[in-house]
Design a protein around this motif. Structure first.
Motif, PDB file in Angstrom:
ATOM      1  N   PRO A  59      -4.142  -1.391  -1.492  1.00  8.36           N
ATOM      2  CA  PRO A  59      -2.679  -0.802  -1.176  1.00  8.36           C
ATOM      3  C   PRO A  59      -2.010  -0.725  -2.480  1.00  8.36           C
ATOM      4  CG  PRO A  59      -3.226  -2.425   0.443  1.00  8.36           C
ATOM      5  CD  PRO A  59      -4.290  -2.609  -0.466  1.00  8.36           C
ATOM      6  N   ALA A  60      -0.871   0.264  -2.695  1.00 17.54           N
ATOM      7  CA  ALA A  60      -0.431   0.370  -4.111  1.00 17.54           C
ATOM      8  C   ALA A  60       0.892  -0.698  -4.127  1.00 17.54           C
ATOM      9  CB  ALA A  60       0.139   1.708  -4.213  1.00 17.54           C
ATOM     10  N   THR A  61       1.022  -1.349  -3.168  1.00 20.34           N
ATOM     11  CA  THR A  61       2.128  -2.351  -3.430  1.00 20.34           C
ATOM     12  C   THR A  61       1.660  -3.751  -2.553  1.00 20.34           C
ATOM     13  OG1 THR A  61       3.180  -1.665  -1.441  1.00 20.34           O
ATOM     14  CG2 THR A  61       3.904  -0.721  -3.442  1.00 20.34           C
ATOM     15  N   GLY A  62       2.003  -4.675  -3.134  1.00 23.18           N
ATOM     16  CA  GLY A  62       1.679  -6.162  -2.550  1.00 23.18           C
ATOM     17  C   GLY A  62       0.689  -6.700  -3.378  1.00 23.18           C
ATOM     18  N   ASP A  63       0.238  -7.855  -2.863  1.00 21.89           N
ATOM     19  CA  ASP A  63      -0.879  -8.824  -3.751  1.00 21.89           C
ATOM     20  C   ASP A  63      -1.416  -9.751  -2.583  1.00 21.89           C
ATOM     21  OD1 ASP A  63       1.053 -10.863  -3.191  1.00 21.89           O
ATOM     22  OD2 ASP A  63       1.659 -10.759  -5.323  1.00 21.89           O
ATOM     23  N   ASN A  64      -2.161 -10.567  -2.984  1.00 18.71           N
ATOM     24  CA  ASN A  64      -2.948 -11.608  -2.342  1.00 18.71           C
ATOM     25  C   ASN A  64      -3.807 -10.709  -1.087  1.00 18.71           C
ATOM     26  OD1 ASN A  64      -3.513 -14.252  -2.000  1.00 18.71           O
ATOM     27  ND2 ASN A  64      -2.210 -14.673  -0.456  1.00 18.71           N
ATOM     28  N   PHE A  65      -4.429  -9.789  -1.335  1.00 18.81           N
ATOM     29  CA  PHE A  65      -4.941  -8.969  -0.465  1.00 18.81           C
ATOM     30  C   PHE A  65      -6.328  -9.550   0.185  1.00 18.81           C
ATOM     31  CE2 PHE A  65      -3.217  -5.597  -3.196  1.00 18.81           C
ATOM     32  CZ  PHE A  65      -2.167  -5.460  -2.358  1.00 18.81           C
ATOM     33  N   PRO A  66      -6.660  -9.511   1.483  1.00 17.95           N
ATOM     34  CA  PRO A  66      -8.005  -9.766   1.934  1.00 17.95           C
ATOM     35  C   PRO A  66      -9.122  -9.035   1.309  1.00 17.95           C
ATOM     36  CG  PRO A  66      -6.880  -8.787   3.604  1.00 17.95           C
ATOM     37  CD  PRO A  66      -5.780  -9.052   2.449  1.00 17.95           C
ATOM     38  N   ILE A  67     -10.144  -9.655   0.623  1.00 17.64           N
ATOM     39  CA  ILE A  67     -11.135  -8.716  -0.018  1.00 17.64           C
ATOM     40  C   ILE A  67     -12.280  -8.520   0.956  1.00 17.64           C
ATOM     41  CG2 ILE A  67     -12.943  -8.849  -1.828  1.00 17.64           C
ATOM     42  CD1 ILE A  67     -10.920 -11.145  -3.061  1.00 17.64           C
TER      43      ILE A  67
END
Length: 276
Positions: A59-67
């Motif tokens: 996603p272009a925004t956010g963080d702490n994404f599941p990998i």
């Protein structure tokens, strides 16, 4: 084809911008996922002996994404694998597909599977597992990934690797292996197959297989099921009775829409259930 030296593969190897030559013509039913709202494209992953290319979608925004590690078929990280990464990214995942054959050769430009097989046969499992460790490290340090929510899925060649990596890295929360070989002859470069390590598995892996897969006999699937009984992983294998090999590959004649869609739903539920 000559093996590519470290200096050369760092300098010259890039990802495909279309489908692998060996899989032409492309089926009319091919799925194309929009990159709108995503950061998507080629990146370089630092590994022990240099860098390897990879396709990243998030996603272009956010963080702490599941990998999610997306592991290629024998045809490399071509448009289909890149599209799968975008499908994950549209659902909020950071998906990365590293090009795992790059030191041995560029399979994307070879026109037949008979040319590809000798290249892939030279790829050591130890190198692959190390590259995947490096990819996870990069995802956390450089791409806003959450190390505590790590999943892996792979197709055909990548299905076998999915089982192996789930044993190699117990920090993986869940894996989904699509029609990966379970049994084979051990070699120096590929010393173990999934049946050999099934009892050591602690990570829950979902195996999705086709009942009409001529390359993966059902007796080997049953052998794997039996070995999994002695593991603590709560892994499962599902067989779609009428599906051939590569039933998820929407760009090929082997694609089966019903089984592919059901398998994808099962994958997403499996990841959610197991904390990815």
């Amino acid at each position: 084809m000559k093996e590519i030296t470290r200096r050369k593969f760092i300098a010259t190897t890039t990802l495909a911008t279309g489908f692998a030559l060996a899989v032409q013509p492309i089926s009319a039913q091919v799925i194309s996922t929009d990159a709108k709202g995503l950061v998507a494209g080629a990146v370089k992953i630092p590994v022990k002996d240099g860098e390897i290319p990879a396709y990243r979608a998030a996603p272009a925004t956010g963080d702490n994404f599941p990998i999610v590690l997306v592991i290629q078929e024998i045809f490399g990280v071509h448009e289909h694998i890149q599209d799968v990464a975008r499908r994950f990214a549209q659902l909020g995942y950071l998906a990365i597909a590293p090009e795992l054959f790059v030191r041995q050769g560029d399979v994307l430009k070879l026109s037949s599977i008979d040319e590809i097989r000798p290249i892939v046969a030279k790829v050591p499992d130890a190198q692959v597992l190390s590259d995947l460790d490096a990819t996870v490290n990069w995802a956390v340090k450089s791409a806003k990934g959450n190390a505590d929510k790590l999943g892996i899925t792979g197709f055909c060649w990548g299905g076998r690797i999915t089982w192996l990596y789930a044993v190699h890295n117990p920090k993986v929360k869940a894996g989904v292996a699509w029609y990966g070989r379970l049994v084979g002859d051990a070699t120096e470069l590929q010393p173990k197959y999934p049946v050999d390590i099934a009892s050591k598995l602690t990570v829950p892996v979902l195996g999705l297989y086709g009942g009409k897969d001529t390359g993966i006999p059902l007796d080997t699937v049953e052998q794997m099921r039996d070995r999994l009984k002695s593991s603590s992983s709560k892994s499962e294998i599902i067989v779609y009775p009428d599906a051939p090999h590569a039933f998820f590959a929407d760009y090929r004649p082997s694609y089966r829409e019903k089984e592919a869609k059901e398998g994808w739903k099962r994958l997403l539920a499996w990841f959610k259930q197991n904390g990815v």
